[in-house]
Structures are given as structure tokens and as C-alpha cells.
Design an enzyme around this catalytic site. Structure first.
Site: not given
Length: 177
Positions: A36-37
Site C-alpha cells: 500500500i503506497y
């Protein structure tokens, strides 16, 4: 820590796996990873070439910061990583501080160890299969020899092209996935 890393697009992970083993590599793991960026409220990581992510892999979760790439041949950069107990709580903390989720990247990773190198074969949803070879060095180290050794290892594995400096996130964003 400096992560010295080179990535290349490949057509067959099975072929490369066999070559890694033939060179004395040892299979470490097969796992699914979700990254998850996040982007920062005070600067745009796409412009500064930085990355902040939460990685869920099996039962473990990590927060990782990656600094800008430090050369034009590889993905070598400063990396800081810490294990956390819960991905959603960590994401909630980042979001409460103004960071926003950019996207999730899903991949299946097969990992090998060969000498001082970690070799990963990644099948990335929406992108295909990639080979990553990396070695971690202490901050301030001269990484030139490690980089040369990585390219030499690529030659031994029969990979001479398809090198890619962009992250999976950048590749997916460029593709519009």
C-alpha cells in the site's frame, strides 16, 4: 542501509529459477505481497523519487521508506524499514498525519538466496514477471562493486536486457492500471 537493486522484465520465472538453483542458489520462500503506497502532505513523492509503503506479506507487516535513486543504472537507494503489528492501524496513523493512499500493488514473490544476494522473481498483477537482484550494504558504503556483481549475476542467469529502474507503482501508474 543502502539497498543495491537491479530489476529486469523476464518472460519465464521457471527458467530463471532453474538457473538460480544451478548456480548454487537456495529457495527461501514463496509468498503473496500487498504493498500500500502513500504520498506525503508536504511533498510529492512522484517528483522527489521517494516511496513510502506498508507491505503485508504472510503474517508480517512492514513500513518502508525508500529515498531517491542514487544512480542512473539501478534502483539503488537508502531504505529504512520497521515491522509493525497491524497494517490497517499503521495506515490509519499515516492518514491521520495527512499521508494519503495512492494505490495497492499485488504480487506473488519467489525468493532465493545466492551468496550475499537476495533474488526475487515477482509476478505483478497488471505487469507480468520481473527478476530483482539486490544486496543490502551499510549507509555510506561504496556500492559500485555490488552493482557490478549484480550485473554479472544477471549475465550468468542469461538475462541481458529488459532492465527497469521504475518501481512497480510507477509502471502501473504509467500504464494507467
Amino acid at each position: 542501509m543502502i539497498e543495491v537493486e537491479v530489476k529486469a522484465k523476464i518472460s519465464s520465472g521457471d527458467e530463471v529459477s532453474e538457473r538460480i538453483i544451478s548456480l548454487g542458489g537456495r529457495h527461501i520462500s514463496d509468498e503473496e505481497q500487498t504493498d500500500i503506497y502513500f504520498n506525503a502532505p508536504h511533498r510529492d513523492f512522484a517528483e522527489t523519487d521517494e516511496a513510502l509503503r506498508i507491505r503485508k506479506t504472510g503474517e508480517r507487516t512492514f513500513i518502508t521508506y525508500k529515498g531517491p535513486k542514487i544512480d542512473d543504472r539501478s534502483k539503488t537507494r537508502k531504505e529504512l524499514e520497521v515491522e509493525v503489528a497491524d497494517a490497517e492501524t499503521a495506515a490509519g496513523i499515516l492518514e491521520a498525519l495527512g499521508f494519503r493512499r495512492v494505490r495497492e500493488v499485488f504480487k506473488e514473490r519467489r525468493t532465493y538466496s545466492l551468496d550475499d544476494f537476495t533474488i526475487s522473481i515477482d509476478t505483478v498483477r497488471g505487469l507480468g514477471t520481473y527478476l530483482e537482484i539486490e544486496r543490502d550494504l551499510p549507509d555510506g558504503s561504496d556500492y559500485g562493486d555490488a552493482l557490478s556483481e549484480i550485473f554479472d549475476l544477471y549475465r550468468k542467469l542469461g538475462v541481458s536486457g529488459g532492465f527497469e529502474r521504475k518501481s512497480y507503482l510507477e509502471l502501473l501508474e504509467a500504464k494507467g492500471e
